[in-house]
Design a protein around this motif. Structure first.
Motif, PDB file in Angstrom:
ATOM      1  N   PRO A   9       0.843  -1.171  -0.076  1.00 22.86           N
ATOM      2  CA  PRO A   9       0.080   0.320   0.053  1.00 22.86           C
ATOM      3  C   PRO A   9       0.754   1.185  -0.103  1.00 22.86           C
ATOM      4  O   PRO A   9       2.103   1.196   0.453  1.00 22.86           O
ATOM      5  N   LEU A  10       0.208   2.231  -0.571  1.00 24.23           N
ATOM      6  CA  LEU A  10       1.135   3.763  -0.364  1.00 24.23           C
ATOM      7  C   LEU A  10       1.499   4.290   0.706  1.00 24.23           C
ATOM      8  O   LEU A  10       2.620   4.483   0.806  1.00 24.23           O
ATOM      9  N   TRP A  11       0.749   3.838   1.961  1.00 21.99           N
ATOM     10  CA  TRP A  11       1.397   4.392   2.882  1.00 21.99           C
ATOM     11  C   TRP A  11       2.512   3.815   3.444  1.00 21.99           C
ATOM     12  O   TRP A  11       3.417   4.100   4.284  1.00 21.99           O
ATOM     13  N   PHE A  12       2.631   2.440   3.088  1.00 21.82           N
ATOM     14  CA  PHE A  12       3.683   1.607   3.328  1.00 21.82           C
ATOM     15  C   PHE A  12       4.964   2.063   2.760  1.00 21.82           C
ATOM     16  O   PHE A  12       6.229   2.178   3.437  1.00 21.82           O
ATOM     17  N   THR A  41       9.662   8.794   4.678  1.00 20.84           N
ATOM     18  CA  THR A  41       9.267   9.915   5.692  1.00 20.84           C
ATOM     19  C   THR A  41      10.139   9.953   6.951  1.00 20.84           C
ATOM     20  O   THR A  41      10.741  11.245   7.231  1.00 20.84           O
ATOM     21  N   LEU A  51       5.717   5.101   1.621  1.00 19.83           N
ATOM     22  CA  LEU A  51       5.949   6.343   2.061  1.00 19.83           C
ATOM     23  C   LEU A  51       6.815   6.439   3.630  1.00 19.83           C
ATOM     24  O   LEU A  51       7.176   7.417   3.592  1.00 19.83           O
ATOM     25  N   LEU A  52       6.270   5.472   4.181  1.00 20.24           N
ATOM     26  CA  LEU A  52       6.625   5.453   5.657  1.00 20.24           C
ATOM     27  C   LEU A  52       8.094   5.550   5.700  1.00 20.24           C
ATOM     28  O   LEU A  52       8.656   6.473   6.576  1.00 20.24           O
TER      29      LEU A  52
END
Length: 637
Positions: A512-515, A521, A517-518
């Motif tokens: 997933p995108l959040w993973f 970031t 970007l984590l």
């Protein structure tokens, strides 16, 4: 051309080692650097042929062992895996040779040092080009021996001698397991050649063996024994204690051993043996656990270290952990990708730290540095590049390879994979903190050295800076340029082909995108956080250390592994040795052997000496006794 890649470093070592005094220091440096550089150029040409023309060959150099079913050759196996390792080993080694010309300029034993570097390179090349486990073991032990020579190069320093012995002994522990694995392979298959062994592995997946009173699956046991060897050579947790102490050697040694050669041998072994490991879920899970544990452990210790080289050494240990848990989740190609990119930015950081140490006249404590970024502009800029690549800053080489490891661990979809991904993300955050701590305390803030005036610090000579510049190019572009070739879906079929075996195909899904970007970031946010902690509010880390003193001491003392091993192994071994020496050697062997015989002869001589009195009646009496004894003997007989 292929054989020249191996032969040239060996020739360089012989010339510098045996004829160094005859040809002089400068000639030794030029000859070794030139021959290893030619080897590096040939390695690039071989990789080009492998990539473009799918070149693959097994060159038999000579027959080595022919006894019964044991047929072992000196050979050079050229495939995608060995071609990548050839480029990594020879290119980094060539740059380290050139860098050493400047770094070792004041050392009186330059030919010997250059000979050791070239011999180390030769041993590593023999390891990665082997087509059988015996030649692999030869190279394996060769790099271990050369590491002993190089770590203890300054043998007049007691700490260097101890570090060299420690590295040698700890590696012997791992190598014992590795040797047992090779013995077991020959016992089961009657051969040690890769092709024949790998072909037979599917036929013994149901075979069980009893080892140390425990029943093991045969494939599991082979994998575990081989991995013990890999743990020792690649400094994984429990067998890692030699790695930070190895910093006692000259800095070029640290770059060569810890960036591209010896410590990557364990990762290479597991990847080369992927046709075996793919049939052992137990071994893969253990490798994943050991790898993620090492990555986390080494990162926590690096947070509080003050020796610039030891911080980078623990960073190496941590990054090797990443490579291992990549192999543990079946992403062998991703592990090789990180090995490839890591060689450039870690060699850059080690050689950059050597440039800093050179400027500070052998000072290694970062607390005694600071405020010199304007005095060392080139070293500073190049170490910034290495740090960005190491931390996985977006679009540098470490970003592509390290994040790919975390993603594939997540995509593995099992509990071990999720844990590895979580540990990997947190470790990436810690990596960024300790890496920027090193930069800020070394180059920024106030100048803290009381022994050397800031005006006395100076930039390194150009012969030391050129290798840094070349490595920085790899640190910036290696990830972007080679990503598709190494870990792209086309690369699996067209590049790696038969050199890596996948029983279960790698997932083609996307996290997933959040993973995604984590991790980047956290890496970016850690920069201002570290700046605040170590430049803006310098008292805060000290207060945190005093509040959590047990935790701080725990990390500062490296989780007390050395102290634990001292209690469990070193002191009992010393006591046993003293007992065996005093009781068996002195009392039994010497007492009944040379000392006992000499003592008996001495006592007999003292007694016999009393007969030499000079009185005729005593001599007559002795002669009479002798004659009586002889007569008695003759009559009885």
């Amino acid at each position: 051309m292929e054989i020249s890649i191996i032969a040239l470093p060996l020739i360089a070592s012989i010339i510098s080692g045996f004829f160094g005094k005859l040809i002089g220091d400068r000639s030794s440096e030029i000859i070794t650097s030139l021959l290893v550089s030619i080897s590096a150029i040939f390695s690039v040409l071989v990789l080009y042929e492998v990539v473009v023309n799918q070149y693959q060959e097994n060159i038999i150099i000579a027959t080595w062992i022919s006894s019964g079913s044991l047929e072992v050759n000196w050979s050079m196996k050229i495939d995608s895996l060995s071609a990548v390792m050839l480029v990594v080993v020879t290119s980094v080694s060539a740059l380290v040779h050139i860098y050493s010309i400047g770094y070792m300029s004041h050392d009186p034993h330059k030919p010997r040092f250059m000979a050791y570097l070239s011999l180390f390179t030769f041993a590593m090349l023999m390891l990665v080009t082997a087509d059988n486990f015996i030649q692999l073991f030869f190279g394996w032990e060769g790099v271990g021996l050369c590491s002993y020579f190089l770590i203890g190069f300054w043998f007049k320093k007691e700490s260097a001698n101890k570090a060299a012995i420690k590295a040698f002994v700890v590696n012997r522990v791992g190598d014992f397991g590795f040797a047992l694995g090779i013995f077991l392979i020959f016992y089961l298959f009657g051969t040690v050649n890769y092709t024949e062994v790998f072909a037979e592995i599917p036929n013994i997946t149901d075979k069980n063996l009893v080892f140390l009173g425990i029943t093991f699956n045969a494939v599991d046991l082979i994998c575990l024994l081989l991995f013990i060897g890999a743990m020792g050579k690649s400094a994984q947790i429990l067998l890692h204690t030699w790695l930070p102490d190895a910093m006692e050697g000259p800095t070029p040694v640290s770059a060569l051993i810890h960036a591209a050669t010896m410590v990557t041998a364990g990762v290479f072994l597991v990847v080369r043996c992927s046709p075996i490991y793919e049939y052992s879920d137990l071994a893969l899970n253990i490798i994943t656990i050991v790898g993620m544990s090492t990555a986390f452990f080494a990162a926590t210790v690096a947070l509080v270290q003050n020796d610039i080289k030891k911080i980078i050494a623990y960073s190496t240990c941590s990054q090797l952990g990443y490579m291992f848990f990549a192999t543990g989740v079946g992403a062998y190609n991703v592990a090789m990708f990180h090995l490839f990119t890591h060689a450039f930015f870690k060699a850059l950081l080690f050689l950059g730290s050597g440039s800093v140490i050179h400027a500070f006249k052998d000072e290694q404590n970062i607390n005694n540095m600071g405020g010199v970024w304007k005095k060392l502009p080139y070293t500073y800029s190049l170490m910034i590049i290495g740090t960005l690549a190491l931390t996985g800053f977006p679009f540098l080489s470490g970003f592509y390879s390290k994040d790919a490891i975390i993603e594939f661990a997540y995509l593995r979809g099992n509990t071990t994979g999720y844990y590895a991904a979580g540990i990997g993300i947190f470790t990436a955050f810690l990596t960024s903190i300790y890496s920027w701590r090193l930069i800020f305390k070394t180059f920024h803030g106030e100048y803290n050295n009381k022994e050397i005036k800031i005006d006395e610090t100076h930039e390194s000579p150009i012969v030391m800076l050129i290798p840094l510049v070349l490595l920085s190019i790899g640190a910036i572009f290696a990830g972007f340029l080679f990503k598709e070739l190494f870990i792209g879906y086309e690369g699996l079929n067209n590049f790696w082909r038969d050199s890596i075996f996948f029983l279960k195909p790698l997932s083609t899904d996307h996290p997933p995108l959040w993973f995604l970007l984590l991790t980047p970031t956290l890496v970016i946010l850690s920069i201002p956080l570290t700046y605040y902690l170590f430049l803006k509010n310098k008292n805060l880390p000290e207060r945190l250390a005093s509040i959590n003193k047990p935790l701080y001491q725990f990390l500062l003392n490296k989780w007390y592994f050395d102290e634990l091993y001292d209690v469990l192994f070193v002191k009992p071994s010393k006591k046993l040795g003293l007992f065996l020496w005093k009781f068996f050697d002195l009392k039994i062997i010497d007492g009944f052997g040379p000392d006992g015989i000499s003592s008996m002869i001495k006592k007999f001589s003292v007694k016999a000496n009393k007969f030499q009195s000079g009185y005729i009646y005593q001599y007559a009496f002795v002669m009479l006794l002798g004659f009586s004894a002889l007569l008695t003997f003759l009559i009885v007989k």
